[in-house]
Design a protein around this motif. Sequence first.
Motif, PDB file in Angstrom:
ATOM      1  N   VAL A   1       0.858  -1.177   0.000  1.00 51.11           N
ATOM      2  CA  VAL A   1       0.000   0.000   0.000  1.00 51.11           C
ATOM      3  C   VAL A   1       0.895   1.228   0.000  1.00 51.11           C
ATOM      4  O   VAL A   1       1.836   1.322   0.775  1.00 51.11           O
ATOM      5  N   GLN A   2       0.610   2.150  -0.917  1.00 49.66           N
ATOM      6  CA  GLN A   2       1.407   3.359  -1.034  1.00 49.66           C
ATOM      7  C   GLN A   2       0.522   4.575  -0.785  1.00 49.66           C
ATOM      8  O   GLN A   2      -0.623   4.607  -1.246  1.00 49.66           O
ATOM      9  N   PRO A   3       1.047   5.572  -0.076  1.00 54.94           N
ATOM     10  CA  PRO A   3       0.258   6.789   0.148  1.00 54.94           C
ATOM     11  C   PRO A   3       0.138   7.604  -1.132  1.00 54.94           C
ATOM     12  O   PRO A   3       1.040   7.582  -1.979  1.00 54.94           O
ATOM     13  N   HIS A   4      -0.989   8.282  -1.285  1.00 55.70           N
ATOM     14  CA  HIS A   4      -1.233   9.147  -2.441  1.00 55.70           C
ATOM     15  C   HIS A   4      -1.848  10.450  -1.958  1.00 55.70           C
ATOM     16  O   HIS A   4      -2.527  10.485  -0.931  1.00 55.70           O
ATOM     17  N   ASP A   5      -1.655  11.499  -2.718  1.00 53.92           N
ATOM     18  CA  ASP A   5      -2.240  12.794  -2.418  1.00 53.92           C
ATOM     19  C   ASP A   5      -3.758  12.713  -2.564  1.00 53.92           C
ATOM     20  O   ASP A   5      -4.264  12.191  -3.563  1.00 53.92           O
ATOM     21  N   ALA A   6      -4.493  13.213  -1.566  1.00 53.88           N
ATOM     22  CA  ALA A   6      -5.963  13.114  -1.564  1.00 53.88           C
ATOM     23  C   ALA A   6      -6.583  13.781  -2.780  1.00 53.88           C
ATOM     24  O   ALA A   6      -7.558  13.270  -3.342  1.00 53.88           O
ATOM     25  N   SER A   7      -6.050  14.908  -3.225  1.00 50.67           N
ATOM     26  CA  SER A   7      -6.659  15.585  -4.380  1.00 50.67           C
ATOM     27  C   SER A   7      -6.439  14.788  -5.657  1.00 50.67           C
ATOM     28  O   SER A   7      -7.326  14.717  -6.512  1.00 50.67           O
ATOM     29  N   ALA A   8      -5.280  14.142  -5.790  1.00 50.38           N
ATOM     30  CA  ALA A   8      -5.036  13.316  -6.980  1.00 50.38           C
ATOM     31  C   ALA A   8      -5.939  12.086  -6.964  1.00 50.38           C
ATOM     32  O   ALA A   8      -6.504  11.698  -7.995  1.00 50.38           O
ATOM     33  N   VAL A   9      -6.088  11.492  -5.789  1.00 53.24           N
ATOM     34  CA  VAL A   9      -6.958  10.320  -5.659  1.00 53.24           C
ATOM     35  C   VAL A   9      -8.409  10.708  -5.936  1.00 53.24           C
ATOM     36  O   VAL A   9      -9.125  10.001  -6.645  1.00 53.24           O
ATOM     37  N   GLY A  10      -8.836  11.845  -5.396  1.00 57.57           N
ATOM     38  CA  GLY A  10     -10.207  12.307  -5.624  1.00 57.57           C
ATOM     39  C   GLY A  10     -10.498  12.481  -7.098  1.00 57.57           C
ATOM     40  O   GLY A  10     -11.544  12.042  -7.595  1.00 57.57           O
ATOM     41  N   ALA A  11      -9.581  13.090  -7.827  1.00 51.58           N
ATOM     42  CA  ALA A  11      -9.774  13.305  -9.264  1.00 51.58           C
ATOM     43  C   ALA A  11      -9.855  11.977 -10.007  1.00 51.58           C
ATOM     44  O   ALA A  11     -10.720  11.787 -10.877  1.00 51.58           O
TER      45      ALA A  11
ATOM     46  N   ALA B   1     -23.813   4.551  -4.689  1.00 52.90           N
ATOM     47  CA  ALA B   1     -24.210   5.887  -4.210  1.00 52.90           C
ATOM     48  C   ALA B   1     -23.330   6.323  -3.050  1.00 52.90           C
ATOM     49  O   ALA B   1     -22.889   7.479  -2.991  1.00 52.90           O
ATOM     50  N   LEU B   2     -23.034   5.411  -2.137  1.00 56.01           N
ATOM     51  CA  LEU B   2     -22.157   5.725  -1.020  1.00 56.01           C
ATOM     52  C   LEU B   2     -20.738   6.028  -1.516  1.00 56.01           C
ATOM     53  O   LEU B   2     -20.095   6.965  -1.049  1.00 56.01           O
ATOM     54  N   ALA B   3     -20.257   5.257  -2.467  1.00 58.66           N
ATOM     55  CA  ALA B   3     -18.921   5.499  -3.011  1.00 58.66           C
ATOM     56  C   ALA B   3     -18.843   6.872  -3.655  1.00 58.66           C
ATOM     57  O   ALA B   3     -17.878   7.611  -3.440  1.00 58.66           O
ATOM     58  N   ARG B   4     -19.858   7.237  -4.424  1.00 58.87           N
ATOM     59  CA  ARG B   4     -19.857   8.556  -5.056  1.00 58.87           C
ATOM     60  C   ARG B   4     -19.901   9.662  -4.008  1.00 58.87           C
ATOM     61  O   ARG B   4     -19.257  10.697  -4.154  1.00 58.87           O
ATOM     62  N   HIS B   5     -20.663   9.456  -2.953  1.00 59.08           N
ATOM     63  CA  HIS B   5     -20.727  10.467  -1.888  1.00 59.08           C
ATOM     64  C   HIS B   5     -19.362  10.627  -1.213  1.00 59.08           C
ATOM     65  O   HIS B   5     -18.899  11.730  -0.999  1.00 59.08           O
ATOM     66  N   ARG B   6     -18.724   9.515  -0.882  1.00 55.66           N
ATOM     67  CA  ARG B   6     -17.409   9.569  -0.242  1.00 55.66           C
ATOM     68  C   ARG B   6     -16.388  10.266  -1.136  1.00 55.66           C
ATOM     69  O   ARG B   6     -15.579  11.048  -0.655  1.00 55.66           O
ATOM     70  N   VAL B   7     -16.434   9.979  -2.416  1.00 54.51           N
ATOM     71  CA  VAL B   7     -15.498  10.608  -3.348  1.00 54.51           C
ATOM     72  C   VAL B   7     -15.773  12.107  -3.444  1.00 54.51           C
ATOM     73  O   VAL B   7     -14.850  12.912  -3.572  1.00 54.51           O
ATOM     74  N   SER B   8     -17.035  12.495  -3.337  1.00 51.56           N
ATOM     75  CA  SER B   8     -17.371  13.918  -3.427  1.00 51.56           C
ATOM     76  C   SER B   8     -16.792  14.715  -2.250  1.00 51.56           C
ATOM     77  O   SER B   8     -16.625  15.922  -2.333  1.00 51.56           O
ATOM     78  N   LEU B   9     -16.447  14.031  -1.156  1.00 56.90           N
ATOM     79  CA  LEU B   9     -15.880  14.694   0.008  1.00 56.90           C
ATOM     80  C   LEU B   9     -14.363  14.906  -0.096  1.00 56.90           C
ATOM     81  O   LEU B   9     -13.793  15.657   0.681  1.00 56.90           O
ATOM     82  N   LEU B  10     -13.744  14.235  -1.073  1.00 56.88           N
ATOM     83  CA  LEU B  10     -12.306  14.407  -1.267  1.00 56.88           C
ATOM     84  C   LEU B  10     -12.023  15.733  -1.987  1.00 56.88           C
ATOM     85  O   LEU B  10     -12.846  16.198  -2.763  1.00 56.88           O
TER      86      LEU B  10
END
Length: 65
Positions: free
Chosen positions: A24-34, A55-64
């Motif tokens: 597991v590698q860390p990634h920047d939240a904004s890059a992951v969100g995009a 729907a839950l996945a889309r909601h979680r992604v919208s918070l990034l």
Amino acid sequence: MVAGDVPALMAAARQAMQAELCVVQPHDASAVGARLRSALGGAEPLPEGCYPALALARHRVSLLP
């Protein structure tokens, strides 16, 4: 992958890391969100009926960022 049971997914991931089956590698939240927004809202829409947690996945992604 869309997961409805996140705690179980995280437990399985921890087990796989301990068994050295994955890394597991860390990634920047904004890059992951995009990337996730692109995948979940891409040109080929995912069938809603096949993914009840979509729907839950889309909601979680919208918070990034």
